[in-house]
Design a protein around this motif. Structure first.
Motif, PDB file in Angstrom:
ATOM      1  N   SER A  15      12.979-112.657  41.691  1.00  0.00           N
ATOM      2  CA  SER A  15      12.739-112.236  40.308  1.00  0.00           C
ATOM      3  C   SER A  15      11.282-111.822  40.120  1.00  0.00           C
ATOM      4  CB  SER A  15      13.110-113.358  39.332  1.00  0.00           C
ATOM      5  OG  SER A  15      12.254-114.473  39.482  1.00  0.00           O
ATOM      6  N   ALA A  16      10.345-112.458  40.859  1.00  0.00           N
ATOM      7  CA  ALA A  16       8.933-112.076  40.771  1.00  0.00           C
ATOM      8  C   ALA A  16       8.719-110.666  41.314  1.00  0.00           C
ATOM      9  CB  ALA A  16       8.081-113.080  41.547  1.00  0.00           C
ATOM     10  N   ILE A  17       9.442-110.321  42.392  1.00  0.00           N
ATOM     11  CA  ILE A  17       9.350-108.956  42.925  1.00  0.00           C
ATOM     12  C   ILE A  17       9.856-107.955  41.885  1.00  0.00           C
ATOM     13  CG2 ILE A  17      10.233-107.377  44.691  1.00  0.00           C
ATOM     14  CD1 ILE A  17      10.311-109.770  46.612  1.00  0.00           C
ATOM     15  N   GLY A  18      10.970-108.302  41.228  1.00  0.00           N
ATOM     16  CA  GLY A  18      11.481-107.445  40.158  1.00  0.00           C
ATOM     17  C   GLY A  18      10.488-107.298  39.021  1.00  0.00           C
ATOM     18  N   ASP A  19       9.807-108.396  38.668  1.00  0.00           N
ATOM     19  CA  ASP A  19       8.786-108.341  37.613  1.00  0.00           C
ATOM     20  C   ASP A  19       7.638-107.418  38.008  1.00  0.00           C
ATOM     21  OD1 ASP A  19      10.217-110.118  36.059  1.00  0.00           O
ATOM     22  OD2 ASP A  19       9.120-111.879  36.768  1.00  0.00           O
ATOM     23  N   LEU A  20       7.222-107.512  39.280  1.00  0.00           N
ATOM     24  CA  LEU A  20       6.140-106.648  39.767  1.00  0.00           C
ATOM     25  C   LEU A  20       6.505-105.173  39.632  1.00  0.00           C
ATOM     26  CD1 LEU A  20       4.845-108.416  43.000  1.00  0.00           C
ATOM     27  CD2 LEU A  20       3.417-107.584  41.141  1.00  0.00           C
ATOM     28  N   SER A  77       2.947-107.568  35.890  1.00  0.00           N
ATOM     29  CA  SER A  77       2.285-106.930  37.025  1.00  0.00           C
ATOM     30  C   SER A  77       1.238-107.808  37.696  1.00  0.00           C
ATOM     31  CB  SER A  77       1.636-105.606  36.586  1.00  0.00           C
ATOM     32  OG  SER A  77       0.690-105.836  35.556  1.00  0.00           O
ATOM     33  N   HIS A  78       0.699-108.819  37.005  1.00  0.00           N
ATOM     34  CA  HIS A  78      -0.374-109.621  37.576  1.00  0.00           C
ATOM     35  C   HIS A  78      -0.094-111.124  37.602  1.00  0.00           C
ATOM     36  CE1 HIS A  78      -2.522-105.873  36.644  1.00  0.00           C
ATOM     37  NE2 HIS A  78      -3.378-106.237  37.582  1.00  0.00           N
ATOM     38  N   GLY A  79       0.810-111.603  36.759  1.00  0.00           N
ATOM     39  CA  GLY A  79       0.979-113.043  36.638  1.00  0.00           C
ATOM     40  C   GLY A  79       2.262-113.619  37.198  1.00  0.00           C
ATOM     41  N   GLN A  90       8.702-103.792  37.628  1.00  0.00           N
ATOM     42  CA  GLN A  90       8.777-103.443  36.216  1.00  0.00           C
ATOM     43  C   GLN A  90       7.375-103.325  35.617  1.00  0.00           C
ATOM     44  OE1 GLN A  90      11.240-106.112  33.977  1.00  0.00           O
ATOM     45  NE2 GLN A  90      11.001-105.010  32.060  1.00  0.00           N
ATOM     46  N   GLY A  91       6.486-104.258  35.976  1.00  0.00           N
ATOM     47  CA  GLY A  91       5.128-104.227  35.434  1.00  0.00           C
ATOM     48  C   GLY A  91       4.355-103.008  35.882  1.00  0.00           C
TER      49      GLY A  91
END
Length: 385
Positions: A202-207, A240-242, A209-210
């Motif tokens: 999910s963090a990769i997906g957030d990156l 993108s950063h957190g 998207q960010g």
């Protein structure tokens, strides 16, 4: 409009309690102080984290990539700067995400739910799976750095270098980033923990998207009109950063079988530390601009976003028009003076201190130790300008 708890007084309290498109999570505002904080923290976790991804970076596949990179020497392709950062970069610490994950792992220690047999595998108070997670986190971060070095060929000029070399650099950036990401995913599967896989995926997906949001808002057309508001800025910055650091910190607790409250606090620390750093990074052009130096900053930087929301749309448009040159280009020195004349910069500073304090607050629940002190020092250092 803004939370009253963003008091700069809290920045003073934080500093007294802690013993702080870039390459790194933490760019140094006071390099000597920051380097000492990092050096002390690396001793606590057992080895310099700058060598954390060495096994991958020295593989045969990436050795071949390095050979091909010689073709880009003399061009302005950003992949070269990214590669230089892996070898030596005194101003940035490329492995800081992994260091924070290791420090949190050591600060939390073994959980009561973990078996005694599992505790025997710990090295310097850290489980092997947590060290592997730190490497995976760094590989993902590095992959995205490499991918973000792809050049928009529509903006290519002769001064950037031959077009065929720039095209070749783009291909190398895509393939190298994919290779790093594939290695990270392989390592993630080997952890044999479905919740950790879900968190990091999910963090990769957030990156993704960010970065998409960031690119869409950083175009000149968007920047010179309404741009993004404060709420959108915080959401975009977290993605993108957190997100990667926050979820990696939570995953480290999951690997040691800590309870949900410990996972929540670890997530909170990673989230607020990341947001505090991004604010610190955005503030640098407004804090350390010198006469005669070329000046440039993003119109999506936090001080500009806050200034735009405080002043209102019409005033902001008027200031943009005043800052334009005869060639219809922005005079950043005029725009910087306009932003510094109001409360955008001070508001960003207050918010940076707020996030630093929230990170420090989260870490207080962990037992007192050298690792916790190092995490406190890092949170404190993020708020120094």
């Amino acid at each position: 409009m803004f939370s009253p708890c963003w008091s700069r007084l809290s920045c003073v309290a934080l500093s007294s309690r802690g013993g702080l498109r870039t390459l790194s999570l933490f760019s140094s505002s006071g390099s000597s102080n920051w380097s000492k904080v990092v050096s002390d923290a690396e001793k606590i976790v057992g080895y310099p984290t700058s060598f954390m991804s060495l096994r991958c970076l020295l593989s045969d596949e990436l050795s071949n990539v390095a050979m091909h990179l010689r073709k880009l020497v003399g061009t302005q392709h950003p992949l070269l700067n990214t590669a230089r950062g892996f070898v030596y970069d005194s101003k940035n610490n490329l492995q800081m995400r992994g260091l924070v994950v290791l420090l949190l792992s050591k600060a939390a220690g073994p959980s009561h739910a973990a078996s005694d047999l599992l505790a025997q595998d710990m090295v310097s108070g850290i489980y092997p799976s947590q060290r592997n997670l730190a490497e995976i986190t760094e590989l993902i971060h590095t992959a995205f750095l490499v991918h973000r070095g792809i050049v928009n060929l529509k903006e290519w000029t002769d001064s950037d270098g031959p077009l065929k070399d720039m095209q070749f650099g783009n291909k190398m950036a895509v393939l190298s980033g994919d290779f790093l990401l594939a290695n990270a995913c392989t390592g993630l599967a080997q952890l044999n923990n479905t919740k950790v896989v879900e968190l990091i995926s999910s963090a990769i997906g957030d990156l993704v998207q960010g970065v998409y949001y960031e690119n869409s808002h950083n175009t000149e057309e968007n920047g010179l009109t309404d741009g993004i508001d404060v709420a959108a800025w915080e959401e975009q910055t977290f993605l993108s950063h957190g997100a990667l650091l926050a979820k990696s910190c939570q995953a480290a607790m999951e690997l040691a079988k800590h309870d949900k409250e410990s996972q929540r606090l670890a997530y909170k620390y990673g989230k607020h530390l990341s947001l505090g750093h991004k604010l610190n990074s955005d503030l640098q052009p407004f804090m350390k601009s010198r006469v005669g130096e070329p000046l440039s900053f993003s119109l999506s930087a936090a001080p500009v976003v806050f200034h735009r929301q405080i002043m209102g749309r019409e005033t902001w448009h008027h200031q943009l028009q005043q800052a334009k040159t005869l060639r219809n280009q922005l005079d950043y020195s005029k725009l910087l003076a306009a932003v510094k004349s109001e409360k955008g910069v001070s508001t960003a500073m207050d918010l940076c201190c707020y996030h630093g304090n929230k990170a420090l607050e989260a870490i207080q629940a962990f037992p007192s130790s050298e690792a916790r002190s190092a995490l406190e020092n890092i949170a404190s250092a993020v708020t120094k300008f």
